[in-house]
Design a protein around this motif. Structure first.
Motif, PDB file in Angstrom:
ATOM      1  N   SER A   1      48.112  33.044  37.904  1.00  0.00           N
ATOM      2  CA  SER A   1      48.967  34.552  38.250  1.00  0.00           C
ATOM      3  C   SER A   1      50.042  34.498  38.040  1.00  0.00           C
ATOM      4  N   PHE A   2      51.248  33.102  38.533  1.00  0.00           N
ATOM      5  CA  PHE A   2      52.552  33.741  38.476  1.00  0.00           C
ATOM      6  C   PHE A   2      53.313  33.723  36.864  1.00  0.00           C
ATOM      7  N   ASN A   3      52.300  33.040  36.031  1.00  0.00           N
ATOM      8  CA  ASN A   3      52.840  32.855  34.560  1.00  0.00           C
ATOM      9  C   ASN A   3      52.450  34.055  34.300  1.00  0.00           C
ATOM     10  N   THR A   4      50.934  35.086  34.610  1.00  0.00           N
ATOM     11  CA  THR A   4      50.374  36.153  33.609  1.00  0.00           C
ATOM     12  C   THR A   4      52.274  37.018  34.273  1.00  0.00           C
ATOM     13  N   SER A   5      52.339  36.823  36.086  1.00  0.00           N
ATOM     14  CA  SER A   5      53.373  38.672  36.002  1.00  0.00           C
ATOM     15  C   SER A   5      55.024  37.984  35.271  1.00  0.00           C
ATOM     16  N   LEU A   6      54.983  36.732  35.572  1.00  0.00           N
ATOM     17  CA  LEU A   6      56.392  35.965  34.412  1.00  0.00           C
ATOM     18  C   LEU A   6      56.348  36.357  33.152  1.00  0.00           C
TER      19      LEU A   6
ATOM     20  N   MET B   1      54.523  41.865  41.234  1.00  0.00           N
ATOM     21  CA  MET B   1      53.489  41.137  41.953  1.00  0.00           C
ATOM     22  C   MET B   1      53.602  39.639  42.137  1.00  0.00           C
ATOM     23  N   ILE B   2      54.667  39.438  41.790  1.00  0.00           N
ATOM     24  CA  ILE B   2      55.208  37.808  42.272  1.00  0.00           C
ATOM     25  C   ILE B   2      55.265  37.084  43.699  1.00  0.00           C
TER      26      ILE B   2
END
Length: 407
Positions: free
Chosen positions: A2-7, A392-393
């Protein structure tokens, strides 16, 4: 994950801001076409392919598409400024490579070549030998002429007049150009030019004969007879009957300037005999003296003319435009130019105002297509997207911290 998605969302929002910033920076760039950031969603694949209930993995920048819409055309009053009203690109030669542009802010270099401020030369179709049309099979650099226009020797003098229908023979005979009592009327003198551009005066004198509807015309050049007198016959309604074609061939005149022999013809077509007064309705001749360059003008179909003080117009070339099947496939080269790519397709060239090519407007420039209000709204939206992904992050970080702190 999910971190990568928000990034990825932050990166996409940042790319959108960059595109918007570039558009705003070029709001006053001549011929600039605004760009649009286009995005695509991401999914993770396993060895079994995409799961039925797979959750997306974020977003990526798929394309920065330039929008080749028509910009406003603003008058400048400068003759070498050109705008394309419609489809097409200016074709330019940049150090041997062909590039394309919509910016028509052209100027001349030290050798008279017309090109962009960066030195890319404007391509035109050269005039054919003899001056009939243009060679559309090849292009060349446009170069402005700075020399004088050479003279053109006169070959035809046009006179149109009305002789009085109630005229009587003059009391003094024979005819003498120095005695106004020996002729009824004269053309007053028309300046004609020899091969060196030196002017000479051609004069026609009209003498009424004793016969009805009959006149004699005596032609002189610089006071010297240019052949024997010629009879003019008119009908009862006043129309010219003889000579049948209205043409009179004068005797060749040899100027004292060292120029070639001056062979003149006199065209009296349209002359009449009626009324009570002599009227000289038209005097024209087809030669001119040497001339100085007055201005450069460009027509709607892209023909570049050098206009001279003697009235001569010399075509220097016709602007060559290019179009592409997919203009968005062009690769930007900076300095308001693009280069063709495999995606854009092969360029198709043609003259302005033909087929689907646009017209040329001289003394005007196409402005940037950037709508500043729209870009400011895009900036706000991209900023909000950036903030939302950053939030989000932060939320995901808090959730992860909570899980770690479970005892």
């Amino acid at each position: 994950m999910s971190f990568n998605t928000s990034l990825s969302g932050i990166n996409a929002a940042n790319a959108n801001l960059n595109v918007t910033a570039n558009n705003i920076a070029n709001v006053n760039t001549t011929g600039f076409k605004e760009s649009r950031a286009e995005f695509a969603d991401l999914f993770s694949y396993t060895s079994y392919g995409l799961a039925r209930n797979a959750i997306g993995s974020g977003v990526k920048l798929s394309n920065v598409a330039q929008q080749f819409s028509q910009g406003n055309i603003d008058p400048t009053g400068r003759s070498l400024d050109m705008a394309i009203d419609g489809e097409g690109f200016f074709t330019l030669n940049k150090n041997g490579s062909t590039v394309y542009s919509r910016a028509g802010n052209f100027q001349t270099d030290a050798n008279g070549f017309v090109g962009t401020p960066e030195g890319a030369r404007l391509q035109v179709y050269p005039p054919r030998e003899g001056g009939e049309g243009f060679d559309v099979g090849r292009t060349t650099d446009l170069q402005l002429l700075t020399t004088d226009s050479p003279p053109r020797q006169t070959s035809l003098v046009n006179l149109m007049f009305t002789l009085p229908g109630n005229a009587s023979p003059m009391p003094v005979a024979p005819f003498d150009p120095q005695d106004p009592n020996s002729y009824n009327a004269s053309s007053g003198g028309v300046t004609v030019f020899d091969s060196l551009g030196v002017g000479h005066v051609q004069t026609s004198y009209f003498v009424k004969t004793a016969n009805a509807n009959e006149w004699e015309v005596h032609n002189f050049v610089d006071g010297e007879p240019a052949g024997d007198p010629v009879l003019l016959q008119f009908s009862e309604s006043g129309a010219l009957l003889s000579p049948a074609n209205g043409r009179i061939a004068m005797e060749p005149f040899t100027p004292s300037t060292g120029a070639g022999v001056l062979d003149l013809s006199l065209d009296l077509s349209g002359s009449t005999q009626y009324g009570e007064r002599f009227q000289l309705r038209d005097t024209r001749q087809d030669g001119y003296a040497a001339g100085k360059l007055d201005e450069i003008s460009i027509s709607a179909d892209g023909v570049v003319f050098a206009r001279y003080s003697n009235g001569a117009d010399t075509p220097l070339g016709q602007v060559a435009l290019s179009t592409f099947v997919n203009p968005q496939g062009l690769q930007s080269q900076g300095n308001n130019t693009w280069a063709e790519t495999h995606t854009s397709g092969v360029p198709r060239r043609g003259a302005p105002d033909t087929s689907d090519f646009g017209q040329i407007q001289s003394g005007a420039l196409e402005s940037s297509t950037v709508d500043l209000t729209e870009q400011l709204v895009n900036m706000i939206v991209a900023q909000r997207n950036f903030q939302a992904n950053a939030q989000m992050i932060s939320t995901q970080d808090q959730t992860t911290q909570t899980v770690i702190n479970i005892r």
